[in-house]
Design an enzyme around this catalytic site. Sequence first.
Site, short mmCIF file in Angstrom:
data_model
loop_
_atom_site.label_atom_id
_atom_site.label_comp_id
_atom_site.label_asym_id
_atom_site.label_seq_id
_atom_site.Cartn_x
_atom_site.Cartn_y
_atom_site.Cartn_z
N ASP A 68 -19.84 -29.00 10.74
CA ASP A 68 -19.92 -30.25 10.01
C ASP A 68 -21.37 -30.72 9.94
OD1 ASP A 68 -20.44 -31.10 12.56
OD2 ASP A 68 -18.53 -32.12 12.86
N GLU B 139 -14.46 -21.67 13.50
CA GLU B 139 -15.65 -22.54 13.50
C GLU B 139 -16.64 -22.13 14.57
OE1 GLU B 139 -16.75 -27.26 12.98
OE2 GLU B 139 -14.83 -26.74 13.89
N ASP C 24 -9.11 -14.87 10.10
CA ASP C 24 -10.30 -15.07 9.25
C ASP C 24 -9.99 -15.99 8.08
OD1 ASP C 24 -12.93 -14.89 8.51
OD2 ASP C 24 -12.80 -12.87 7.66
N HIS D 258 -15.57 -21.46 9.23
CA HIS D 258 -15.39 -22.89 8.95
C HIS D 258 -16.75 -23.58 9.13
CE1 HIS D 258 -12.90 -26.64 8.87
NE2 HIS D 258 -13.90 -27.11 9.60
#
Length: 484
Positions: A77, A462, A453, A402
């Site tokens: 993020d 992530e 995946d 991610h």
Amino acid sequence: MTSLFFFVLLFSSLLISNGDANPNYKEALSKSLLFFQGQRSGPLPRGQQISWRASSGLSDGSAAHVDLTGGYYDAGDNVKFNLPMAFTTTMLSWSALEYGKRMGPELENARVNIRWATDYLLKCARATPGKLYVGVGDPNVDHKCWERPEDMDTPRTVYSVSASNPGSDVAAETAAALAAASMVFRKVDSKYSRLLLATAKDVMQFAIQYQGAYSDSLSSSVCPFYCSYSGYKDELMWGASWLLRATNNPYYANFIKSLGGGDQPDIFSWDNKYAGAYVLLSRRALLNKDSNFEQYKQAAENFICKILPDSPSSSTQYTQGGLMYKLPQSNLQYVTSITFLLTTYAKYMKATKHTFNCGSSVIVPNALISLSKRQVDYILGDNPIKMSYMVGFSSNFPKRIHHRASSLPSHALRSQSLGCNGGFQSFYTQNPNPNILTGAIVGGPNQNDGYPDQRDDYSHAEPATYINAAFVGPLAYFAAGRST
């Protein structure tokens, strides 16, 4: 001798590698450090090697009229959470301190990564008297968007702790990071080292004087993302342990003693630092032969007995392929952190010709090294599905991680802002990420050694800075040719 042979025989199958040759540990070490360039926030330097990233977060801190640019985004993020960032910094510094001589040219890259974090942490600690800034960015809004850090338009809210809103956990971890880093720079930049240590002392005193959990002070701004589930006394012990190592001041030894024995965990992470503190303090018992720290050596060995397979007190599960399995979400963070402690404690044992017992089994250093090597090799591709969980290492690695910046067109190719929702078209596609985040280690496989995946599977797909930071030490150990 019988008990030792029996112990080794019992878990030898877990330690035997399925591959014909060792992975290229030097390549993995280099890539594990390169990864941090992909997580950088702030103005990027000319020497930036991960070229699909650009400068971002250039107004961070302006909401509080301070400069809080720099540092790292924690994972996939665009938020800067200081608790895991400081832990990342501490582990990178510990890696450099213990294994720097084995890193070769990568030691300078480790220092660069450490300084990128400590420059930011110094700003957080020194910008406003009586306050410690502990994060930038609204995670609740950020996580509703899928956009690049270069053009994010979510609020860059600033969070802090103070005497009236304490955060001993994040403060003590920040102190640990600064103190550990001060030793890394002691011989190469003495002025910077002194600044780091002086700031570490101030922040540690703040953590001690105003005790409380930052989760209570900041609530939904840090929870459930990085709640201090273990409380803050583990960080107080951890932070004081690092100040003790950096200063040898008995004040910190007395403070550690006042905290009592602490928990007996079977885990080590950005949240729970007890095991790390025990291993760090056991160094004084073993290398310095200081009997005042004998209880921490015993606690470190009790922890290791909970990790070793077939130890009478083992509480650690292993997959059929031989991977430690602690928790479903981002399991590799625990694997790399625990592997670091195993390798480091084995190093102390070898230096002092020390052994210990798990029940009737005699534990020798090579038992720890063998288990560490098995975990490292598994992560690098020696596993049932032959998947390297380090991006860009070998030909078979996670392609749909991610990670916002990795999954979206680079700013160089498309400078127009994608907006909060514009990136979800890329998020839901089955196409591989267009930008390879070289060196990133993802959350890892499930308990059946499987890995789907899928980009939306953040528990497994992530990456995070603290997964990599703890992996640097073991990689340096094996890159130097230490397989036993």
